[in-house]
Design a protein around this motif. Structure first.
Motif, PDB file in Angstrom:
ATOM      1  N   TYR A   1      40.704   7.790  54.962  1.00 49.99           N
ATOM      2  CA  TYR A   1      40.031   9.225  54.969  1.00 49.99           C
ATOM      3  C   TYR A   1      40.254   9.858  53.688  1.00 49.99           C
ATOM      4  O   TYR A   1      39.420  10.353  52.896  1.00 49.99           O
ATOM      5  CB  TYR A   1      40.565  10.089  55.908  1.00 49.99           C
ATOM      6  CG  TYR A   1      39.856  11.394  56.348  1.00 49.99           C
ATOM      7  CD1 TYR A   1      38.346  11.309  56.605  1.00 49.99           C
ATOM      8  CD2 TYR A   1      40.423  12.600  56.045  1.00 49.99           C
ATOM      9  CE1 TYR A   1      37.611  12.499  56.540  1.00 49.99           C
ATOM     10  CE2 TYR A   1      39.720  13.724  56.018  1.00 49.99           C
ATOM     11  CZ  TYR A   1      38.208  13.700  56.546  1.00 49.99           C
ATOM     12  OH  TYR A   1      37.790  14.979  56.578  1.00 49.99           O
TER      13      TYR A   1
ATOM     14  N   VAL B   1      38.398   7.960  50.485  1.00 50.90           N
ATOM     15  CA  VAL B   1      37.022   8.459  50.564  1.00 50.90           C
ATOM     16  C   VAL B   1      36.972   9.786  49.977  1.00 50.90           C
ATOM     17  O   VAL B   1      35.852  10.132  49.274  1.00 50.90           O
ATOM     18  CB  VAL B   1      36.413   8.368  52.027  1.00 50.90           C
ATOM     19  CG1 VAL B   1      34.872   9.184  52.003  1.00 50.90           C
ATOM     20  CG2 VAL B   1      36.308   6.934  52.553  1.00 50.90           C
ATOM     21  N   ASN B   2      37.798  10.778  50.374  1.00 49.61           N
ATOM     22  CA  ASN B   2      37.850  12.125  49.820  1.00 49.61           C
ATOM     23  C   ASN B   2      37.899  11.936  48.280  1.00 49.61           C
ATOM     24  O   ASN B   2      37.265  12.865  47.491  1.00 49.61           O
ATOM     25  CB  ASN B   2      38.779  12.954  50.522  1.00 49.61           C
ATOM     26  CG  ASN B   2      38.422  13.496  51.688  1.00 49.61           C
ATOM     27  OD1 ASN B   2      37.055  13.390  52.067  1.00 49.61           O
ATOM     28  ND2 ASN B   2      39.447  14.025  52.648  1.00 49.61           N
TER      29      ASN B   2
ATOM     30  N   SER C   1      34.909  10.564  46.497  1.00 48.52           N
ATOM     31  CA  SER C   1      33.859  11.569  46.514  1.00 48.52           C
ATOM     32  C   SER C   1      33.721  12.609  45.519  1.00 48.52           C
ATOM     33  O   SER C   1      32.716  13.158  45.193  1.00 48.52           O
ATOM     34  CB  SER C   1      33.817  12.291  48.182  1.00 48.52           C
ATOM     35  OG  SER C   1      33.639  11.287  48.982  1.00 48.52           O
TER      36      SER C   1
ATOM     37  N   ASP D   1      27.163  10.709  47.523  1.00 49.93           N
ATOM     38  CA  ASP D   1      26.252  10.431  48.333  1.00 49.93           C
ATOM     39  C   ASP D   1      26.201   8.961  48.938  1.00 49.93           C
ATOM     40  O   ASP D   1      25.596   8.894  50.046  1.00 49.93           O
ATOM     41  CB  ASP D   1      24.932  10.124  47.525  1.00 49.93           C
ATOM     42  CG  ASP D   1      24.279  11.390  46.836  1.00 49.93           C
ATOM     43  OD1 ASP D   1      24.610  12.539  47.402  1.00 49.93           O
ATOM     44  OD2 ASP D   1      23.883  11.220  45.798  1.00 49.93           O
ATOM     45  N   HIS D   2      27.239   8.210  48.650  1.00 51.70           N
ATOM     46  CA  HIS D   2      27.541   7.018  49.357  1.00 51.70           C
ATOM     47  C   HIS D   2      28.706   7.011  50.182  1.00 51.70           C
ATOM     48  O   HIS D   2      29.474   5.878  50.652  1.00 51.70           O
ATOM     49  CB  HIS D   2      27.806   5.982  48.473  1.00 51.70           C
ATOM     50  CG  HIS D   2      26.595   5.583  47.402  1.00 51.70           C
ATOM     51  ND1 HIS D   2      25.755   4.656  47.862  1.00 51.70           N
ATOM     52  CD2 HIS D   2      25.885   6.136  46.400  1.00 51.70           C
ATOM     53  CE1 HIS D   2      24.789   4.782  47.137  1.00 51.70           C
ATOM     54  NE2 HIS D   2      24.782   5.755  46.146  1.00 51.70           N
ATOM     55  N   ARG D   3      29.572   8.211  50.555  1.00 50.36           N
ATOM     56  CA  ARG D   3      30.701   8.303  51.132  1.00 50.36           C
ATOM     57  C   ARG D   3      30.700   7.718  52.568  1.00 50.36           C
ATOM     58  O   ARG D   3      31.611   7.342  52.985  1.00 50.36           O
ATOM     59  CB  ARG D   3      31.190   9.917  51.103  1.00 50.36           C
ATOM     60  CG  ARG D   3      30.414  10.655  51.926  1.00 50.36           C
ATOM     61  CD  ARG D   3      31.023  12.128  51.795  1.00 50.36           C
ATOM     62  NE  ARG D   3      30.357  13.090  52.625  1.00 50.36           N
ATOM     63  CZ  ARG D   3      28.955  13.520  52.541  1.00 50.36           C
ATOM     64  NH1 ARG D   3      28.277  13.000  51.366  1.00 50.36           N
ATOM     65  NH2 ARG D   3      28.456  14.427  53.163  1.00 50.36           N
ATOM     66  N   SER D   4      29.805   7.806  53.323  1.00 49.45           N
ATOM     67  CA  SER D   4      29.657   7.335  54.598  1.00 49.45           C
ATOM     68  C   SER D   4      29.862   5.735  54.738  1.00 49.45           C
ATOM     69  O   SER D   4      30.424   5.238  55.338  1.00 49.45           O
ATOM     70  CB  SER D   4      28.438   7.602  55.481  1.00 49.45           C
ATOM     71  OG  SER D   4      28.339   9.003  55.655  1.00 49.45           O
ATOM     72  N   ASN D   5      29.035   5.194  53.766  1.00 47.41           N
ATOM     73  CA  ASN D   5      29.156   3.878  53.606  1.00 47.41           C
ATOM     74  C   ASN D   5      30.583   3.300  53.019  1.00 47.41           C
ATOM     75  O   ASN D   5      31.230   2.335  53.562  1.00 47.41           O
ATOM     76  CB  ASN D   5      28.116   3.200  52.573  1.00 47.41           C
ATOM     77  CG  ASN D   5      26.631   3.200  53.358  1.00 47.41           C
ATOM     78  OD1 ASN D   5      26.594   3.366  54.456  1.00 47.41           O
ATOM     79  ND2 ASN D   5      25.625   2.875  52.457  1.00 47.41           N
TER      80      ASN D   5
ATOM     81  N   PHE E   1      33.233   4.717  53.410  1.00 52.41           N
ATOM     82  CA  PHE E   1      34.227   4.885  54.499  1.00 52.41           C
ATOM     83  C   PHE E   1      34.129   3.664  55.570  1.00 52.41           C
ATOM     84  O   PHE E   1      35.190   3.358  55.854  1.00 52.41           O
ATOM     85  CB  PHE E   1      33.878   6.276  55.483  1.00 52.41           C
ATOM     86  CG  PHE E   1      34.600   6.343  56.658  1.00 52.41           C
ATOM     87  CD1 PHE E   1      35.975   6.979  56.396  1.00 52.41           C
ATOM     88  CD2 PHE E   1      34.155   5.983  57.768  1.00 52.41           C
ATOM     89  CE1 PHE E   1      36.680   7.371  57.710  1.00 52.41           C
ATOM     90  CE2 PHE E   1      35.201   6.007  59.069  1.00 52.41           C
ATOM     91  CZ  PHE E   1      36.341   6.831  58.775  1.00 52.41           C
ATOM     92  N   LEU E   2      32.992   3.504  55.870  1.00 46.79           N
ATOM     93  CA  LEU E   2      32.742   2.260  56.741  1.00 46.79           C
ATOM     94  C   LEU E   2      33.339   0.952  56.352  1.00 46.79           C
ATOM     95  O   LEU E   2      34.059   0.230  56.907  1.00 46.79           O
ATOM     96  CB  LEU E   2      31.193   2.253  56.875  1.00 46.79           C
ATOM     97  CG  LEU E   2      31.025   0.971  57.953  1.00 46.79           C
ATOM     98  CD1 LEU E   2      30.874   1.584  59.416  1.00 46.79           C
ATOM     99  CD2 LEU E   2      29.869   0.156  57.682  1.00 46.79           C
TER     100      LEU E   2
ATOM    101  N   SER F   1      36.977   1.559  56.043  1.00 48.62           N
ATOM    102  CA  SER F   1      37.595   1.676  57.400  1.00 48.62           C
ATOM    103  C   SER F   1      37.827   0.220  58.312  1.00 48.62           C
ATOM    104  O   SER F   1      38.632  -0.135  58.911  1.00 48.62           O
ATOM    105  CB  SER F   1      37.013   2.632  58.252  1.00 48.62           C
ATOM    106  OG  SER F   1      37.420   2.596  59.793  1.00 48.62           O
TER     107      SER F   1
END
Lengths: 549, 101
Positions: free
Chosen positions: A413, A416-417, A420, A427-431, A433-434, A437
């Motif tokens: 987490y 990613v922050n 970001s 714009d790619h933070r969800s990916n 993170f995945l 993670s």
């Protein structure tokens, strides 16, 4: 001091009059004919004119007419100087604007009384004129302020014409400012929000709450918040802002971007109707809550209603102005007539409905703001997102976590922050993170903690697995996970290497797992999201490449 | 709290809203959110409007929920996904198991 102008071509008359008046304490000016009198009037503040009739250059008749025309704002009395044998010209004197007569030979008492009486009238007229000017000033000021406020109000309403296929609405304010408010906005994921509000009363006092409420509405929608959160935010704002007797009845609607579902928060407006294209009512939506601005934050009621819609469905909602419109016999338009108008023709428009309402009112004065909205439940195109530009600065980032840090931190987490904040990566933070993670938790769970995913296959295994994980993590004493990251702006790639101190294991089997299984989904997701995923031979290190383009 | 649940005004819809990240940290609270579900509930909405991140553990939690309550609840809907999360759900074929809207 009362200032008297004596206009006479005969020196004797002038001297007689001025003597009489000076003794009584009047200020005197003199002129020899009408033209000169006009000149004096331009420079001196004269209260009363004693005007001879027959004079050279300009006689009294002409002078009187010109004076009355020129000084028409405040009563300026003209007393004609006449002789008894002038009786025939009295009428003419009145016609040209004379206010009174004084006859030769002059009698002091009469002259005095007349001047007193007329100057009293002049004083009153002066006062009235001052008040009129003051009133005019305030009126102008008021107009100007209204214009400014109207400008601000109009500018505060965004988007109203952007959704013509979805929204048909009509707002008819009872006065210059609308106590009704209609707001429209689209959230980042494409859901359409609209809010119809009715503030207590009408006019400027009612409209004033619309400014802060609209700002809050647009802000909340831009964050894609749920309707009850939008309602709660505006409620708190109005509760703190408005005087106790003022509030805002409102309906807040969120139509999903697919056009297939609606969430609604209904507070104090008349029933809304879900109708088909012929106007037949499919569902009546009653108000659930008190209006906005009445309850404090803790008492506020959040419940929304959800319902499914299709592309033929329309939602009709209005403020109470329509059903409470009365005709000359004081009969209300009422809900039944409203429902009739919805059915009056296929795809009825707001214009049609308002037409019926005003036909019913038949010239009766509009008492309240009248607003109606028809929402067509059609799918929406999502908004074009403004993409950030990519940072051109290449960098490496590396961290190694020991057992204590593994236990106490949430490195994925936090990383990613951090990433970001790099231009273009948000714009790619969800990916990102995945990827992190999945890779990190694989390393931790299977590499470091040695957990077996097969546990998840047992009855309630999913929860057992996480209980075991918690225990194993608490007991962890000696371990290391290293995360290396590299950002390449030239190829718009992110590289990750995650390496753990575990013994490694065979990754092959999990890749085979079907989507129904309780595990293994992670690896197939990794492979779909990343450009490339490779494990080393011993299985304790994974390398991933992610393309940002 | 990263998870909130609310029941609609008519008592038929349960909405579970997840804020920030949807991962194994929510295992317990997510299970509790649907553990004792009221008999009137006919629809459960997992509202991801404020969810920024999810990983495969979230997918596991969703599947577990489906297994537990699908006999009782007519519809389970995953709503308001941001585009990247929607893609994750699609890659995992969740659109075949849930109403994603």
């Amino acid at each position: 001091m009362i200032h008297v102008l004596i206009v006479d071509d005969q020196a004797l008359n002038r001297i007689l009059l001025s003597k009489m008046l000076e003794e009584d304490g009047y200020k005197i000016s003199m002129a020899y004919n009408g033209l000169e009198a006009l000149k004096v009037l331009e420079t001196q503040d004269i209260d009363i004119i004693l005007l001879d009739v027959i004079m050279p250059v300009m006689d009294g008749f002409e002078a009187a007419q010109k004076i009355k025309q020129r000084f028409d704002e405040v009563y300026l009395p003209i007393i004609f100087i006449t002789s008894l044998d002038d009786q025939g010209s009295f009428e003419r004197c009145l016609e040209v604007g004379g206010d009174d007569f004084i006859q030769k030979p002059f009698e002091k008492v009469i002259l005095h009384a007349k001047i007193k009486a007329h100057s009293r009238t002049r004083q009153l007229s002066k006062k009235a004129n001052q008040q009129k000017e003051l009133l005019q000033y305030h009126h102008n000021q008021n107009e100007r302020e209204h214009e400014i406020i109207e400008h601000i109000f109009n500018n505060s309403l965004e988007n109203q014409d952007k959704f013509k296929d979805h929204l048909d609405f009509n707002l008819s304010p009872a006065s210059m400012f609308n106590g009704d408010m209609f707001l429209v906005a689209q959230s980042p994921i494409g859901n359409l929000y609209c809010m119809l509000g009715d503030f207590t009363g009408h006019g400027l006092a009612a409209a004033i709450g619309a400014l802060p409420a609209s700002r809050a509405f647009y802000r909340m929608v831009s964050k894609g918040m749920a309707v009850n959160d939008v309602a709660s935010e505006i409620n708190t704002l109005l509760y703190n802002l408005l005087p106790g007797h003022m509030f805002c009845a409102a309906t807040i609607i969120e139509l999903s971007s697919s056009g297939k579902s609606i969430s609604a928060w209904l507070g104090g407006l008349p029933d809304a109707y879900l109708i088909d294209q012929n106007g037949d009512v499919k569902q009546v939506l009653e108000s659930q809550h008190m209006a906005l601005g009445i309850l404090d934050e803790d008492e506020f009621e959040h419940e929304v209603i959800h319902f499914e819609t299709d592309h033929e469905t329309r939602l009709a909602f209005a403020t109470d102005g329509i059903i409470e419109t009365t005709n000359k016999n004081d009969v209300f338009f009422g809900e039944e007539r409203f429902l009739e108008t919805l059915k009056s023709k296929p795809m009825v428009s707001c214009e049609n409905i308002v037409g019926y309402v005003s036909e019913f009112a038949d010239g009766s004065e509009q008492q309240d703001d009248v607003s109606i909205v028809l929402l067509n439940c059609l799918p929406l195109a999502s908004q074009e997102q403004v993409r950030e530009t990519f940072s051109t600065l290449a960098f490496n980032l590396s961290l190694s976590l020991n057992a204590k840090q593994i236990k106490q931190t949430d490195p994925v987490y936090d990383l990613v922050n951090i990433l970001s904040g790099v231009g273009g990566l948000k714009d790619h933070r969800s990916n990102i993170f995945l990827l992190l993670s999945e890779a990190y938790n694989n390393s931790l769970d299977h590499g470091v903690l040695g957990l077996d995913s097969n546990i998840k296959l047992q009855e309630d295994g999913f929860f057992k697995y996480y209980e075991m994980r918690e225990k194993a993590l608490a007991a962890l004493s000696d371990a290391m996970i290293i995360i290396d990251m590299r950002y390449c702006p030239d190829t718009l790639s992110l590289y990750f290497i995650i390496c753990d101190s575990g013994r490694g294991f065979n990754r092959g089997e999990s890749a085979l797992s079907a989507t129904n299984s309780e595990f293994g989904r992670g690896l197939s997701l990794l492979k779909e999201i990343a450009e490339k995923v490779t494990y080393n031979a011993s299985g304790n290190q994974v390398e991933m490449c992610y393309k940002l383009s | 709290m990263n998870l909130t649940k609310s029941t609609s005004a008519d008592g038929t819809t349960l909405t579970i809203q997840i804020k920030g990240k949807f991962d194994f940290n929510l295992v317990q609270s997510f299970r509790q959110a649907y553990a004792q579900i009221n008999a009137n509930i006919v629809k459960v909405i997992v509202d991801l409007r404020e969810t920024e991140y999810m990983d495969s553990s979230a997918l596991g939690m969703l599947l577990n929920m489906k297994k537990t309550i699908e006999s009782q609840v007519g519809t389970i809907e995953i709503s308001n996904c941001q585009p990247q999360l929607r893609k994750i759900l699609q890659i995992s074929r969740f659109d075949k198991k849930f109403d994603i809207c």
